[in-house]
Scaffold this active site. Sequence first.
Site, PDB file in Angstrom:
ATOM      1  N   LYS A  11      -3.887   6.141   1.097  1.00 19.21           N
ATOM      2  CA  LYS A  11      -3.885   4.880   1.863  1.00 19.21           C
ATOM      3  C   LYS A  11      -2.480   4.292   1.860  1.00 19.21           C
ATOM      4  O   LYS A  11      -1.649   4.599   0.995  1.00 19.21           O
ATOM      5  CB  LYS A  11      -4.870   3.856   1.288  1.00 19.21           C
ATOM      6  CG  LYS A  11      -4.583   3.370  -0.148  1.00 19.21           C
ATOM      7  CD  LYS A  11      -3.668   2.173  -0.256  1.00 19.21           C
ATOM      8  CE  LYS A  11      -3.354   1.832  -1.709  1.00 19.21           C
ATOM      9  NZ  LYS A  11      -2.106   1.182  -1.969  1.00 19.21           N
ATOM     10  N   PRO A  99       1.758  12.457  -2.911  1.00 17.77           N
ATOM     11  CA  PRO A  99       2.713  12.255  -4.015  1.00 17.77           C
ATOM     12  C   PRO A  99       2.081  11.402  -5.127  1.00 17.77           C
ATOM     13  O   PRO A  99       1.299  10.483  -4.827  1.00 17.77           O
ATOM     14  CB  PRO A  99       3.888  11.514  -3.372  1.00 17.77           C
ATOM     15  CG  PRO A  99       3.704  11.609  -1.923  1.00 17.77           C
ATOM     16  CD  PRO A  99       2.270  11.958  -1.629  1.00 17.77           C
ATOM     17  N   ALA A 101       1.903   8.738  -8.401  1.00 19.35           N
ATOM     18  CA  ALA A 101       2.518   7.446  -8.769  1.00 19.35           C
ATOM     19  C   ALA A 101       3.359   6.893  -7.617  1.00 19.35           C
ATOM     20  O   ALA A 101       4.534   6.570  -7.787  1.00 19.35           O
ATOM     21  CB  ALA A 101       3.365   7.594 -10.027  1.00 19.35           C
ATOM     22  N   ALA A 102       2.748   6.819  -6.451  1.00 21.35           N
ATOM     23  CA  ALA A 102       3.515   6.539  -5.234  1.00 21.35           C
ATOM     24  C   ALA A 102       3.122   5.241  -4.533  1.00 21.35           C
ATOM     25  O   ALA A 102       3.765   4.848  -3.573  1.00 21.35           O
ATOM     26  CB  ALA A 102       3.340   7.705  -4.259  1.00 21.35           C
ATOM     27  N   LEU A 104       0.147   5.085  -3.123  1.00 16.35           N
ATOM     28  CA  LEU A 104      -0.662   5.629  -2.024  1.00 16.35           C
ATOM     29  C   LEU A 104      -2.113   5.869  -2.448  1.00 16.35           C
ATOM     30  O   LEU A 104      -2.876   6.513  -1.729  1.00 16.35           O
ATOM     31  CB  LEU A 104      -0.046   6.946  -1.522  1.00 16.35           C
ATOM     32  CG  LEU A 104       1.368   6.857  -0.937  1.00 16.35           C
ATOM     33  CD1 LEU A 104       1.934   8.244  -0.660  1.00 16.35           C
ATOM     34  CD2 LEU A 104       1.373   6.026   0.347  1.00 16.35           C
ATOM     35  N   ALA A 105      -2.490   5.381  -3.627  1.00 15.63           N
ATOM     36  CA  ALA A 105      -3.863   5.504  -4.154  1.00 15.63           C
ATOM     37  C   ALA A 105      -4.290   6.956  -4.386  1.00 15.63           C
ATOM     38  O   ALA A 105      -5.479   7.271  -4.281  1.00 15.63           O
ATOM     39  CB  ALA A 105      -4.873   4.788  -3.241  1.00 15.63           C
ATOM     40  N   SER A 108      -6.792   7.106  -7.222  1.00 11.67           N
ATOM     41  CA  SER A 108      -8.022   6.395  -6.853  1.00 11.67           C
ATOM     42  C   SER A 108      -8.861   7.206  -5.879  1.00 11.67           C
ATOM     43  O   SER A 108     -10.091   7.244  -5.983  1.00 11.67           O
ATOM     44  CB  SER A 108      -7.685   5.049  -6.197  1.00 11.67           C
ATOM     45  OG  SER A 108      -6.959   4.252  -7.090  1.00 11.67           O
ATOM     46  N   THR A 109      -8.219   7.874  -4.916  1.00 13.79           N
ATOM     47  CA  THR A 109      -8.981   8.636  -3.922  1.00 13.79           C
ATOM     48  C   THR A 109      -9.580   9.889  -4.562  1.00 13.79           C
ATOM     49  O   THR A 109     -10.676  10.320  -4.195  1.00 13.79           O
ATOM     50  CB  THR A 109      -8.108   8.945  -2.678  1.00 13.79           C
ATOM     51  OG1 THR A 109      -8.952   9.420  -1.641  1.00 13.79           O
ATOM     52  CG2 THR A 109      -7.024   9.950  -2.932  1.00 13.79           C
ATOM     53  N   ASP A 141      -8.588   0.076  -6.297  1.00 14.75           N
ATOM     54  CA  ASP A 141      -8.539   0.719  -4.979  1.00 14.75           C
ATOM     55  C   ASP A 141      -9.650   1.751  -4.765  1.00 14.75           C
ATOM     56  O   ASP A 141      -9.798   2.261  -3.656  1.00 14.75           O
ATOM     57  CB  ASP A 141      -7.189   1.436  -4.782  1.00 14.75           C
ATOM     58  CG  ASP A 141      -6.041   0.466  -4.581  1.00 14.75           C
ATOM     59  OD1 ASP A 141      -6.307  -0.676  -4.156  1.00 14.75           O
ATOM     60  OD2 ASP A 141      -4.894   0.851  -4.847  1.00 14.75           O
TER      61      ASP A 141
HETATM   62  O1  C5P Z   1      -7.122  -1.631 -10.933  1.00 13.47           O
HETATM   63  P1  C5P Z   1      -5.958  -0.744 -11.241  1.00 13.47           P
HETATM   64  O2  C5P Z   1      -6.129   0.012 -12.531  1.00 13.47           O
HETATM   65  O3  C5P Z   1      -5.579   0.145 -10.108  1.00 13.47           O
HETATM   66  O4  C5P Z   1      -4.717  -1.712 -11.452  1.00 13.47           O
HETATM   67  C1  C5P Z   1      -3.525  -1.312 -12.074  1.00 13.47           C
HETATM   68  C2  C5P Z   1      -2.792  -2.537 -12.608  1.00 13.47           C
HETATM   69  O5  C5P Z   1      -2.351  -3.345 -11.514  1.00 13.47           O
HETATM   70  C3  C5P Z   1      -3.659  -3.448 -13.452  1.00 13.47           C
HETATM   71  O6  C5P Z   1      -3.614  -3.086 -14.785  1.00 13.47           O
HETATM   72  C4  C5P Z   1      -3.013  -4.797 -13.231  1.00 13.47           C
HETATM   73  O7  C5P Z   1      -1.900  -4.956 -14.071  1.00 13.47           O
HETATM   74  C5  C5P Z   1      -2.498  -4.727 -11.800  1.00 13.47           C
HETATM   75  N1  C5P Z   1      -3.416  -5.339 -10.813  1.00 13.47           N
HETATM   76  C6  C5P Z   1      -3.518  -6.717 -10.744  1.00 13.47           C
HETATM   77  N2  C5P Z   1      -4.374  -7.279  -9.837  1.00 13.47           N
HETATM   78  C7  C5P Z   1      -5.095  -6.518  -8.990  1.00 13.47           C
HETATM   79  C8  C5P Z   1      -4.989  -5.106  -9.032  1.00 13.47           C
HETATM   80  C9  C5P Z   1      -4.134  -4.553  -9.956  1.00 13.47           C
HETATM   81  O8  C5P Z   1      -2.867  -7.441 -11.497  1.00 13.47           O
HETATM   82  N3  C5P Z   1      -5.896  -7.111  -8.110  1.00 13.47           N
END
Ligand code: C5P
Length: 314
Positions: A11, A99, A101-102, A104-105, A108-109, A141
């Site tokens: 994404k 890629p 750590a980009a 681009l999720a 997550s995908t 995501d």
């Molecule tokens: O949810 P996810 O693990 O992808 O989020 C990674 C980091 O991004 C979280 O640990 C948080 O520090 C930050 N984050 C946030 N608010 C969000 C989504 C992510 O602060 N709505």
Amino acid sequence: MRSYTLNAPAKINLYLEIISERSDGYHELAMILQSIALADQINIHSLSTETIRVHCNHPQVPTDKSNLAYQAAELMARQFPEAFVKYGGIEITINKHIPVAAGLAGGSTNAAAVLVGIDLLWNLGLTQLELEELGATLGSDVPFCIAGGTVIATGRGEQLSPLPGLDHIYIVLAKYRSLEVSTAWAYKTYRQQFGSSYLRDTENLAARAAAVHSGEIVKAILEKDAGQIAEKLHNDLERVVLPNYPQVLQLRELFATVEGVLGTMMSGSGPTVFALVASEQQAQTVKQQVREAIPDEDLELFVTRTITHGIQLV
Ligand code: C5P
């Protein structure tokens, strides 16, 4: 032995606004998320032993419990212990094209594909909402990645309102292979620098999140007007990432000067920068011009396009 192969698209964020901080440590967001054709393929099949195994062709991707796809399988085994015993363990093979750590999720995908794949493998018959709720426990995501398309995402990013799909816009992506930005760092730094402007009262907060629904970029999406969408791109996290990552800033500035680029923005917490372009041919020309300006082999460039779906069976 049954086996499923799923396509797991990446994404980009067409819009990312940070509204306030939440009591759970996350941030209250208003985003517009867009699936793109660049995708990983995930194969899932049953094992005769009750174990979870992950394989990936990309050396940077961990295959242990730190992999979100592994955590997705573990979550399903925990939620549906009888099915785990009945059908056995799970082997997950990730064919990586997105890629890592980009912004681009990619992770997550992959997790979203594992949830959808195990639902099929174990004949669970879960609804999309049930899958999204499970996904939200893995990452902000993941719920979006399940159905994908063009979606307004609020709350932590897990409250989804689909928009009509955009399938006609071409995209050039640029990412330095060796460059990674921690999402947690980006949000933490944003809070430190701009937290004083966060909304505090809940009434205003709801109004601000609702405002994105009638915002100019949503109007442009409803009209499928690529030029207007490109003009209204926005990402608050650029305010902390661009000053700290000169290579990302350089890409952002370069894209803005290349002929044929309708608009450019960093995706998520970066470091990928994308450009919206009207046609595939123009996208190839834009890619070539960026390559000539930055001949560094560490810079990866992709031409892709918007798509109207998330996880799909191959
Ligand atoms: O949810 P996810 O693990 O992808 O989020 C990674 C980091 O991004 C979280 O640990 C948080 O520090 C930050 N984050 C946030 N608010 C969000 C989504 C992510 O602060 N709505």
